[in-house]
Structures are given as C-alpha cells and as structure tokens.
Design a protein around this motif. Structure first.
Motif, PDB file in Angstrom:
ATOM      1  N   VAL A  10     -19.142  -1.952  -9.133  1.00  0.00           N
ATOM      2  CA  VAL A  10     -19.717  -1.824  -8.000  1.00  0.00           C
ATOM      3  C   VAL A  10     -18.446  -1.766  -6.925  1.00  0.00           C
ATOM      4  CG1 VAL A  10     -20.438  -4.007  -7.222  1.00  0.00           C
ATOM      5  CG2 VAL A  10     -21.534  -1.896  -6.359  1.00  0.00           C
ATOM      6  N   ASN A  11     -17.627  -2.523  -6.951  1.00  0.00           N
ATOM      7  CA  ASN A  11     -16.577  -2.911  -5.927  1.00  0.00           C
ATOM      8  C   ASN A  11     -15.198  -1.861  -6.368  1.00  0.00           C
ATOM      9  OD1 ASN A  11     -15.798  -4.334  -8.071  1.00  0.00           O
ATOM     10  ND2 ASN A  11     -15.056  -5.971  -6.894  1.00  0.00           N
ATOM     11  N   ARG A  12     -15.501  -1.134  -7.283  1.00  0.00           N
ATOM     12  CA  ARG A  12     -14.277  -0.348  -7.744  1.00  0.00           C
ATOM     13  C   ARG A  12     -14.740   1.026  -8.326  1.00  0.00           C
ATOM     14  NH1 ARG A  12      -9.382  -2.972  -8.682  1.00  0.00           N
ATOM     15  NH2 ARG A  12      -8.769  -1.121 -10.062  1.00  0.00           N
ATOM     16  N   MET A  13     -15.707   1.604  -7.381  1.00  0.00           N
ATOM     17  CA  MET A  13     -16.326   3.000  -7.908  1.00  0.00           C
ATOM     18  C   MET A  13     -15.381   4.009  -7.913  1.00  0.00           C
ATOM     19  SD  MET A  13     -19.332   2.289  -7.987  1.00  0.00           S
ATOM     20  CE  MET A  13     -19.822   4.245  -8.019  1.00  0.00           C
ATOM     21  N   TYR A  14     -14.019   3.956  -7.421  1.00  0.00           N
ATOM     22  CA  TYR A  14     -13.109   5.061  -7.679  1.00  0.00           C
ATOM     23  C   TYR A  14     -12.765   5.001  -9.179  1.00  0.00           C
ATOM     24  CZ  TYR A  14     -10.337   0.942  -6.673  1.00  0.00           C
ATOM     25  OH  TYR A  14      -9.647  -0.202  -6.719  1.00  0.00           O
ATOM     26  N   GLU A  15     -13.138   4.099  -9.911  1.00  0.00           N
ATOM     27  CA  GLU A  15     -12.616   3.889 -11.367  1.00  0.00           C
ATOM     28  C   GLU A  15     -14.005   4.213 -12.264  1.00  0.00           C
ATOM     29  OE1 GLU A  15      -8.700   0.935 -11.282  1.00  0.00           O
ATOM     30  OE2 GLU A  15     -10.630   0.276 -12.258  1.00  0.00           O
ATOM     31  N   GLN A  16     -14.318   5.261 -12.496  1.00  0.00           N
ATOM     32  CA  GLN A  16     -15.339   5.640 -13.359  1.00  0.00           C
ATOM     33  C   GLN A  16     -15.034   6.113 -14.510  1.00  0.00           C
ATOM     34  OE1 GLN A  16     -19.533   7.589 -11.512  1.00  0.00           O
ATOM     35  NE2 GLN A  16     -17.765   9.077 -11.468  1.00  0.00           N
ATOM     36  N   TYR A  17     -15.637   5.589 -15.581  1.00  0.00           N
ATOM     37  CA  TYR A  17     -15.213   6.051 -17.245  1.00  0.00           C
ATOM     38  C   TYR A  17     -16.580   6.702 -17.762  1.00  0.00           C
ATOM     39  CZ  TYR A  17     -11.450   2.651 -16.695  1.00  0.00           C
ATOM     40  OH  TYR A  17     -10.258   2.180 -16.241  1.00  0.00           O
ATOM     41  N   PHE A  18     -16.315   7.656 -18.228  1.00  0.00           N
ATOM     42  CA  PHE A  18     -17.248   8.642 -18.707  1.00  0.00           C
ATOM     43  C   PHE A  18     -17.592   8.487 -20.233  1.00  0.00           C
ATOM     44  CE2 PHE A  18     -18.630  11.530 -15.468  1.00  0.00           C
ATOM     45  CZ  PHE A  18     -17.637  11.557 -14.682  1.00  0.00           C
TER      46      PHE A  18
END
Lengths: 113, 115
Positions: free
Chosen positions: A96-104
C-alpha cells in the motif's frame, strides 16, 4: 519468493453464467488490483482491494465484484456474463505504501460463448 | 482521468540494433509515475522501467532507457542491442502519485526482433 499467482489459467463460460477468478498476491504484498485486458488492448482497471475493502473502482458495472481475504488473496466475480466480458483478467499486487511497484500475475483467459 | 497513447501498433528491429517505442500521455497532475511494461506471449506483464515525473534524469535499466520530455508529455523507450527475447507487446502506463491507485495503460506496441 512466490510471485503473483492466478487460477484458473483458462475458463470457458456461457452467456448469463457467473464466474469467480482467484488471485494470490506476491509474498508480503497487501494490496490487490484487478484489470481486464481485451484482445489487442491495454489493461483496464477494474478495482483495487486493501484491508479487505474496495479502495477504488474503475468504470465497470456492478456485475463485477470482488473480495479480499485476511491472507490478502482476492477473488473477482462477474455475474450475468456477456460476450463482451471475454478477455484476459490480470491480477496485480503491491504494498500500500509502494503503489508504484506493481507486480502482475499471468492472468486468466475467460471466454464467454 | 489520464490517457496514454501509443501510436505504433507494430514495430520490428534487427537483432543487435536499437529501436525506440513512442508514448505520449495527458495529465494535469504534477506528481506521477510513468512505466514501460513488457508482455511476452506467456502473458505475464513484466516491469521494464519506471520514471518518477519529478526526476529530470532519464531512467535506465541495462539495455533499456527512456527519453522523458515532461513539457511535451512524451515518454519513449529505447532498447539497445535488441535481443530475440525482447520480442513482446510493450505497454506504456501512468499512475498519479497522490490521488489515484490505478494504472492507465496505452494500447501497446508489438515489437518483433528479427534474427
């Protein structure tokens, strides 16, 4: 370290039916987002879950609903399936505090006939 | 809402050569992130590179680099020394930093690396 997993891999349903897709986030992640990717298009944001609640929703009808469990895994439910719901459904996880790191995840291919 | 536009549906490049994929975006926000994702035939979306809008320096990751032109709202991806494994769909995406949780994706560019 397990990445994002999704099940099933493929699914064929008939128009009007209901479907449930499942997602397990990357180890340590607490936020799950769902996307719909139609053939030849980029992913479209459906909604996001954090702390078992829907935080944000894209432009999708109420037929699309979701759930997040205490272990952070998530389900996407689609009711009254339409032919136009045929797509690749992608799950993505993040902190939640690193939303720019999104893994698919690898996605679930849904075909509605 | 933000819009992301990729105007090149398909591109090809000879192995070992350099190719540039274009992306433009539209936002009224000052704080946002831009991304390039790769989606090979296996379907799994993989992050290639990320750029924070407040950083003037262009991001680089090994053979991948970006040309970020904030005033022009342009964000192109350069792939140097192209390899066969670079063959994939490439998606440009954006995310507003302080208000939105969703990523906005372009329609993708299909890149083929020719041996």
């Amino acid at each position: 370290d397990a990445g994002v997993t999704q099940s099933p891999t493929h699914l064929i349903k008939t128009r009007g039916q209901q479907v449930t897709l499942r997602c397990s986030p990357k180890s340590g992640h607490d936020t799950v987002s769902w996307y719909q990717q139609a053939l030849g298009q980029g992913p479209q944001f459906i909604f996001q879950y954090y702390e078992e609640e829907e935080r944000q929703r894209g432009n999708f009808p109420d037929r699309f609903s979701g759930h997040q469990f205490p272990n952070y895994s998530s389900e996407l439910n689609v009711n009254a399936l339409l032919l136009g719901d045929s797509a690749l459904y992608l799950c993505a996880s993040s902190l939640v505090n690193r939303m720019y790191e999104q893994y698919f995840g690898p996605g679930t291919r849904l075909t509605v006939t | 809402a933000q819009t992301v536009t990729q105007s090149q549906p398909e591109m090809s490049v000879q192995e070992a050569e350099t190719v540039t994929l274009s992306c433009t975006y539209d936002t009224s926000e000052n704080n946002y992130y831009l991304f390039w994702y790769k989606q090979p035939p296996s379907r799994q979306m993989i992050l290639v590179i990320r750029q924070e809008a407040y950083k003037q320096q262009n991001a680089t990751e090994n053979r991948f680099s970006v040309n970020f032109q904030k005033a022009a709202k342009s964000f192109s991806l350069k792939i140097s020394d192209s390899q066969l494994g670079d063959t994939a769909m490439y998606f440009c995406a954006s995310r507003i930093s302080n208000t939105g949780n969703q990523f906005y994706f372009g329609t993708g560019t299909s890149l083929t690396v020719i041996p």
